[in-house]
Design an enzyme around this catalytic site. Sequence first.
Site, PDB file in Angstrom:
ATOM      1  N   GLU A 174       0.834  -1.216   0.000  1.00  0.00           N
ATOM      2  CA  GLU A 174       0.000   0.000   0.000  1.00  0.00           C
ATOM      3  C   GLU A 174       0.866   1.263   0.000  1.00  0.00           C
ATOM      4  O   GLU A 174       0.707   2.150   0.852  1.00  0.00           O
ATOM      5  CB  GLU A 174      -0.989  -0.019   1.175  1.00  0.00           C
ATOM      6  N   GLU A 306      -4.960  -8.635  -0.405  1.00  0.00           N
ATOM      7  CA  GLU A 306      -5.790  -8.304   0.761  1.00  0.00           C
ATOM      8  C   GLU A 306      -7.230  -8.191   0.293  1.00  0.00           C
ATOM      9  O   GLU A 306      -7.541  -7.365  -0.580  1.00  0.00           O
ATOM     10  CB  GLU A 306      -5.351  -6.997   1.422  1.00  0.00           C
TER      11      GLU A 306
HETATM   12  O1  AHR Z   1      -5.313  -5.926   6.823  1.00  0.00           O
HETATM   13  C1  AHR Z   1      -5.273  -4.784   7.601  1.00  0.00           C
HETATM   14  C2  AHR Z   1      -4.590  -3.624   6.900  1.00  0.00           C
HETATM   15  O2  AHR Z   1      -5.354  -3.237   5.803  1.00  0.00           O
HETATM   16  C3  AHR Z   1      -3.240  -3.894   6.308  1.00  0.00           C
HETATM   17  O3  AHR Z   1      -2.214  -3.772   7.229  1.00  0.00           O
HETATM   18  C4  AHR Z   1      -3.123  -2.840   5.257  1.00  0.00           C
HETATM   19  O4  AHR Z   1      -2.295  -3.235   4.196  1.00  0.00           O
HETATM   20  C5  AHR Z   1      -4.560  -2.596   4.837  1.00  0.00           C
HETATM   21  O5  AHR Z   1      -4.859  -1.252   4.814  1.00  0.00           O
END
Ligand code: AHR
Length: 506
Positions: A174, A306
């Site tokens: 991210e 994710e």
């Molecule tokens: O999964 C929780 C968080 O969500 C992670 O650390 C991040 O990459 C995303 O914003």
Amino acid sequence: MSTTAIIDLDLPGPVISRHVYGHFAEHLGRCIYGGFWVGEDSDVPHVRGIRSDVVAALRALRIPNLRWPGGCFADTYHWRDGVGPRQDRPRVVNSHWGDVVEDNAFGTHEFLDLCEMLDAEPYVSGNVGSGSVQEMAEWVEYVTRADDSPMAALRREHGRDQPWRVPFWGIGNETWGCGGNMRAEQYASLARHYSTFVRDQGGNHVYRIAVGPHDDQYGWTETMMRSFDDLAADPAAPADPFQAISLHYYTMTGSWSDKGAATEFTEDEWYLALSRASRMEEFLARHSTVMDRYDPHRKVGLVVDEWGTWWNVEPGTEPGFLYQQNTLRDALVASTHLDAFHRHADRVVMANIAQTVNVLQAMLLTDPDSGALVLTPTYHVFEMNTGHHDAASLEVHLRDAPTAEVDGRTLALVSVTASVKGQGALVSLSNLDASEPREVVLDLRGRTVECQGARILTAPALQSHNTPQDPAAVAPTPFEGVREHPRGLVVELPAHSYVTAELRLT
Ligand code: AHR
């Protein structure tokens, strides 16, 4: 009226990589500490500090890969803090997640030991946000080299003679947000730079995953794909800087400041969650279209590293620990996503639900007091789908599928995907309708089949979930609702249910 699903068993499509059934473990709340890791002095049964029941449950899922150490945590993590004698490891602050002190008891050796216990391939997220190119290059050297290089020698000093095989490396996380708040052009240059030094060593072959977009950020995808066009066109240039880009998308019914409750939700919120989950299909299609312009042969993978539901934390728990319950609704959010990955198997090479234990849409919840382990409804969807791992996807054409208008979009209330491997096929069917059963005729062409058995995941209430007191409130049971039909088979799907049917091709 029944819905018809037309499937040609003789026309296998792209293979559904087992890696789309991947997982994610961050130093966040009770995922690592209390989830995977209890330490060598714990009364909870463990092997070298790692919980045995968690390992057994994940092995039953045939977990293909595990992403670590973050997430946002990865861009604050310095791997040298987590190697060497535990009593000498520095304490640091986990600034993203609860501002708690991290003692680095679980580091590189413990993670790779865990992966060996799980028989899962490691996916290590490197630190671009606050690390250096040298730090990441030396991490690769530390874990993968067999010779007497300085980092391999250090690893041996720390008790591990043989190198590990670590195929997957994330070039940050991210970077448009917690990983550095960068602009796309800025990160694209950095990704090329870092990737040059994350290289094959000691016979280990690296698969570099650069940070891609979130949600509908198509401009980020465009910039990333354009960023190595010149290298792709230059025959003298080294290998592509990265082999895949990531995509992140979370499902919630509210906003980032009030995401909605995990268990206390209305029927409208049931549909809203499923409608939002179904946007994954749109994101995959549109990011793929952008990628196709630069990569028509689909060499660059999309890694959805994710995804899942993100609800308000359970009342009384630490807000920074992201602990949430998991209901039948989460199970159908999962099946909807997995269906989308199956349909885009030609581009989606890997995915990691967030996160494995005690955080967000977890597979497993551990009770901090009794130590009890609970399998969530989402766990059961993953388990029911293991037959899709590395199987060839089959196109499914739906006729007369019911729909609902939700949140300004048309939500298909029935979702069906299928795959074939050898003489076996697996069909997955989701009925998202909160109250109506649905009949689905499987119009199976090309081969004759026998149904070898079917299972169903459902529960009386949409909000049903598992607890230490009632661990099987939502659990799969044998399903008798699949019958022969002149066109193949007919499946009577109860309201709010998930069904898998195993077929044998005759
Ligand atoms: O999964 C929780 C968080 O969500 C992670 O650390 C991040 O990459 C995303 O914003």
